[in-house]
Design a protein around this motif. Structure first.
Motif, PDB file in Angstrom:
ATOM      1  N   GLY A  88      -2.112  14.137  26.011  1.00  0.00           N
ATOM      2  CA  GLY A  88      -1.908  12.693  26.132  1.00  0.00           C
ATOM      3  C   GLY A  88      -2.050  12.224  27.571  1.00  0.00           C
ATOM      4  O   GLY A  88      -2.673  11.190  27.842  1.00  0.00           O
ATOM      5  N   TYR A  89      -1.466  12.987  28.513  1.00  0.00           N
ATOM      6  CA  TYR A  89      -1.595  12.614  29.925  1.00  0.00           C
ATOM      7  C   TYR A  89      -3.031  12.798  30.421  1.00  0.00           C
ATOM      8  O   TYR A  89      -3.504  12.041  31.269  1.00  0.00           O
ATOM      9  N   TYR A  90      -3.713  13.802  29.887  1.00  0.00           N
ATOM     10  CA  TYR A  90      -5.129  13.970  30.237  1.00  0.00           C
ATOM     11  C   TYR A  90      -5.928  12.747  29.802  1.00  0.00           C
ATOM     12  O   TYR A  90      -6.759  12.218  30.553  1.00  0.00           O
ATOM     13  N   ALA A  91      -5.684  12.246  28.578  1.00  0.00           N
ATOM     14  CA  ALA A  91      -6.410  11.085  28.059  1.00  0.00           C
ATOM     15  C   ALA A  91      -6.120   9.841  28.902  1.00  0.00           C
ATOM     16  O   ALA A  91      -7.030   9.078  29.242  1.00  0.00           O
ATOM     17  N   LYS A  92      -4.828   9.625  29.246  1.00  0.00           N
ATOM     18  CA  LYS A  92      -4.483   8.466  30.070  1.00  0.00           C
ATOM     19  C   LYS A  92      -5.142   8.551  31.442  1.00  0.00           C
ATOM     20  O   LYS A  92      -5.643   7.561  31.972  1.00  0.00           O
ATOM     21  N   THR A  93      -5.142   9.757  32.013  1.00  0.00           N
ATOM     22  CA  THR A  93      -5.741   9.951  33.331  1.00  0.00           C
ATOM     23  C   THR A  93      -7.233   9.659  33.300  1.00  0.00           C
ATOM     24  O   THR A  93      -7.768   8.948  34.165  1.00  0.00           O
ATOM     25  N   ALA A  94      -7.936  10.225  32.315  1.00  0.00           N
ATOM     26  CA  ALA A  94      -9.385  10.031  32.219  1.00  0.00           C
ATOM     27  C   ALA A  94      -9.729   8.558  32.028  1.00  0.00           C
ATOM     28  O   ALA A  94     -10.690   8.047  32.621  1.00  0.00           O
ATOM     29  N   SER A  95      -8.958   7.853  31.204  1.00  0.00           N
ATOM     30  CA  SER A  95      -9.202   6.428  30.956  1.00  0.00           C
ATOM     31  C   SER A  95      -9.055   5.621  32.238  1.00  0.00           C
ATOM     32  O   SER A  95      -9.899   4.783  32.563  1.00  0.00           O
TER      33      SER A  95
ATOM     34  N   LYS B  81      -7.253  15.478  40.322  1.00  0.00           N
ATOM     35  CA  LYS B  81      -6.366  16.650  40.332  1.00  0.00           C
ATOM     36  C   LYS B  81      -5.619  16.772  39.010  1.00  0.00           C
ATOM     37  O   LYS B  81      -5.436  17.876  38.491  1.00  0.00           O
ATOM     38  N   ALA B  82      -5.178  15.643  38.456  1.00  0.00           N
ATOM     39  CA  ALA B  82      -4.439  15.665  37.188  1.00  0.00           C
ATOM     40  C   ALA B  82      -5.306  16.243  36.073  1.00  0.00           C
ATOM     41  O   ALA B  82      -4.841  17.041  35.257  1.00  0.00           O
TER      42      ALA B  82
ATOM     43  N   TYR C 154       0.741  14.335  39.016  1.00  0.00           N
ATOM     44  CA  TYR C 154      -0.506  13.818  39.604  1.00  0.00           C
ATOM     45  C   TYR C 154      -0.901  12.484  38.972  1.00  0.00           C
ATOM     46  O   TYR C 154      -1.435  11.601  39.654  1.00  0.00           O
ATOM     47  N   TYR C 155      -0.659  12.322  37.671  1.00  0.00           N
ATOM     48  CA  TYR C 155      -0.988  11.046  37.015  1.00  0.00           C
ATOM     49  C   TYR C 155      -0.194   9.902  37.652  1.00  0.00           C
ATOM     50  O   TYR C 155      -0.761   8.856  37.992  1.00  0.00           O
ATOM     51  N   TRP C 156       1.127  10.100  37.836  1.00  0.00           N
ATOM     52  CA  TRP C 156       1.952   9.024  38.378  1.00  0.00           C
ATOM     53  C   TRP C 156       1.673   8.787  39.854  1.00  0.00           C
ATOM     54  O   TRP C 156       1.763   7.636  40.328  1.00  0.00           O
ATOM     55  N   ARG C 157       1.321   9.842  40.607  1.00  0.00           N
ATOM     56  CA  ARG C 157       0.905   9.609  41.999  1.00  0.00           C
ATOM     57  C   ARG C 157      -0.347   8.732  42.030  1.00  0.00           C
ATOM     58  O   ARG C 157      -0.468   7.822  42.850  1.00  0.00           O
TER      59      ARG C 157
END
Length: 687
Positions: A107-114, A92-93, A70-73
């Motif tokens: 880590g992916y959660y942090a990147k997504t939120a940012s 969604k991510a 979901y992050y990359w989408r």
């Protein structure tokens, strides 16, 4: 599915693998046959359609987790300007953070939120950005993950959001200072080029946001911190002069803006002169920044002068005319000229904006529809997956009940029917296993085919040019739209010395076979152009190559042209293709040409070439029959007459505008009907 179709898919997959393995791409440092390697390679090459497809296919195989996919989408959608879809995927991510003890997921959660907080901030949803950043920062603090760059970015976005609300000045200062302190801690712990650039990017946001919300004392304070960080970066990593020049320019233009609004005019002028001493100030971006400074300083004449170069910035980034660009760029140009009293310019700008609003509205509708369709498709897939899981669960429950019944019956009749019951139980178990196996194979095969076709489409599109040269001698633009997932149309161009060589082709049939044939034609065309063959020689040699071992009887119609740029002479060969249009206002007409046969049908043909002495200052429009044969719901074709009328009306436009106007006209003609054929458009003007 038949064996022949499977073989074609296997061949095309092999082509895809070879292209990915052998392409001249910059290495990412990871093996390209790993999930992370494929994703990062697509990310570094800015191939966002491929990145989206990889997220789909690698999630299905389990090589990417749901939060990563979901992050990359979301990232791919954001880079393609699909902001609504990006927001949907990133939300969604966030919901896919299942294991807070897994550093990779966190880590992916942090990147997504940012990224989500930044997206909401940029679109003006300051309340939403603030809530998102605060909630994510609190969660990361609870998890002890409050030292990363993404966490620090969230603190910056909290400050940016607070700055937009009244009576939040103290809270804004506190958030910005806390973020800056974290950046300094990060640099001290890891003094890398990346950590410095992350801190500089954060301070840029703080300085710009402070000026934008009229907190000019704060803006000046952050300009000083900005300058200090740039000096430290130069001392440690001083070899990137372009980067340093841009940062020095931005420091001084932000400082000049703050000082001008604090009434310190002489200091503001000094800072502006420092800005003018940079190379960046001469670039289209730098001139635009200067224009924003002059607006803030109410120096309207100078602001209007700066915005005279706005078209350079628009052309540099190939900006489409959209509502965001109207607000960000053209309204500022309008305001500057209005306040400067330049009535003719105000009239011209307002007329341009009004004339282009229809295109902006149409583009907005199309973009919104495409994003909603993507979101809807994702939701439908999730619903189907949930339904499949529920169906499998029900089947397992039924199987368990049947098994229990059989076991109970076995014990009741054990003494009388031991052998018979054992055989029946074994048979039922085998049948159940076979049913499950068939269900899994069918589902897996369907998903694999869909994924391979989608990736094949992106690879095929990457084989034709997607960027067009900014050349003093000519303007060129082209577009290809496939009726199916993969198609058989093609176009290409190469510049060899003083000659521009180009072609448009239409392969018989559609789908994967046509795409494979198209790939072979493009490879051969490029090789022959580099050998300095004439168009007629290219057609003759292509025919010789493609008729050999052509058991399937495939062929291609082509228009091949070569323009000598200094004189405007056009040499061409038409191999069974639609006649191009030579556009010159009311004198526009279809070219009359030799009736050469399509390429690939008969061996031993020698093709005849022709020439036009000078096509300078005229439009040459080449197309495939999917254009003039496009049908609406009543099966009425677009037709040659409509095409010629459009060229007559559009012959003064740029090639890019001509192609886009014709695509819009065909869509209006179709009126919702599905495309019945691929169609390709190429437009050229030699100056």
């Amino acid at each position: 599915m038949g064996q022949s179709t499977w073989k074609l898919l296997a061949c095309f997959s092999l082509v895809v693998v070879l292209l990915l393995a052998c392409g001249e791409r910059e290495e990412t440092g990871l093996a390209k046959d790993t999930a992370d390697g494929l994703v990062l390679d697509a990310y570094k090459q800015k191939d966002y359609p491929l990145l989206f497809s990889l997220a789909d296919s690698l999630e299905k195989t389990g090589e990417l987790s749901s939060i990563e996919a979901y992050y990359w989408r979301g990232y791919a959608s954001d880079r393609e300007g699909k902001k609504r879809a990006a927001e949907f995927y990133w939300k969604k991510a966030e919901g896919e953070l299942k294991d807070v003890s897994d550093p990779h997921q966190v880590g992916y959660y942090a990147k997504t939120a940012s990224r989500l907080a930044n997206l909401l901030n940029l679109k003006g949803d300051y309340d939403g950005s603030l809530k998102e950043a605060i909630a994510a920062a609190e969660k990361l603090e609870e998890l002890g993950c409050d030292t990363t760059t993404d966490y620090i970015n969230l603190l910056v976005f909290i400050g940016c959001g607070q700055a937009r609300f009244p009576r939040m000045e103290d809270a804004t200062k506190k958030s910005f200072r806390r973020a800056f302190s974290k950046h300094i801690d990060h640099i001290n712990a890891s003094p890398t080029e990346e950590s410095y650039k992350g801190a500089i990017a954060g301070v840029v946001n703080m300085a710009y946001s402070s000026n934008a919300t009229h907190l000019y004392d704060e803006g000046l304070y952050w300009c000083e911190r900005y300058s200090e960080l740039v000096n430290q970066y130069e001392g440690a990593f001083g070899d990137d002069e372009t980067y340093l020049d841009k940062q020095r320019a931005r420091v001084n233009i932000y400082r000049a803006t703050a000082l001008a609004n604090l009434g310190r005019q002489q200091e503001s002028l000094t800072a502006y002169n420092e800005f003018k001493n940079t190379k960046f100030s001469k670039s289209p971006e730098g001139v635009f920044d200067a224009g924003e400074y002059f607006i803030k300083a109410r120096r309207w004449q100078e602001a209007a002068d700066c915005f005279q170069r706005l078209d350079e910035l628009v052309n540099l980034y190939h900006m489409e005319f959209s509502f965001d660009n109207i607000q960000t760029y053209f309204l500022k140009k309008y305001e500057a000229n209005l306040m400067a009293g330049r009535k003719d310019s105000v009239y011209a700008i307002s007329t341009y904006i009004c004339d282009s609003l229809s295109a902006a509205i149409d583009r907005s509708r199309v973009d919104d529809a495409a994003e909603l369709a993507t979101i809807y498709d994702t939701q439908q897939k999730e619903t189907q997956i949930a339904a499949q899981e529920a169906s499998i669960l029900r089947e397992r429950q039924i199987a368990a009940i049947i098994t229990l019944f059989l076991i109970t019956g076995f014990f009741v009749a054990y003494m009388l029917y031991k052998q018979k019951s054992t055989i029946k139980l074994s048979k039922a178990h085998e049948e159940l296993k076979e049913a499950y196996s068939q269900l899994e194979e069918t589902t897996s095969a369907k998903e694999r085919i869909e994924s391979e076709l989608r990736i094949a489409r992106h690879i095929q599109m990457s084989m034709v040019p997607s960027e067009f040269p900014q050349h003093d001698a000519f303007e060129l633009y082209a577009s290809m739209t496939a009726a199916k997932e993969v198609g058989g149309d093609l176009y290409d161009y190469l510049i060899i010395g003083d000659n521009l060589c180009f072609c448009v082709g239409d392969v018989s049939g559609k789908g994967v076979p046509a795409a494979l044939f198209m790939a072979q034609v493009i490879r051969l065309f490029r090789a022959m152009v580099k050998r300095h063959y004439t168009p007629a020689k290219i057609a003759t040699e292509l025919n010789a190559e493609l008729t050999e071992h052509n058991e399937d009887g495939m062929f291609i119609t082509m228009f091949i042209g070569m323009v000598h740029l200094p004189t405007g002479r056009l040499d061409f060969c038409n191999a069974g293709h639609n006649p191009p249009v030579l556009g010159n206002g009311s004198e526009s007409h279809f070219l009359e040409m030799e009736p050469n046969a399509p390429i690939g049908l008969w061996e031993g043909l020698t093709y005849t070439g022709e020439s036009i002495d000078d096509i300078r200052n005229k439009l040459l429009f080449v197309y495939s029959d999917g254009l003039n044969e496009a049908e609406n719901l009543q099966q009425e074709q677009f037709g040659d007459d409509s095409l010629l009328a459009m060229i007559k009306r559009s012959s003064e436009l740029t090639p890019r505008q001509v192609v886009k106007a014709l695509k819009n006209e065909v869509e209006r003609h179709r009126d919702g009907a599905e495309p019945n054929d691929d169609f390709t458009l190429l437009c050229l003007r030699v100056k």
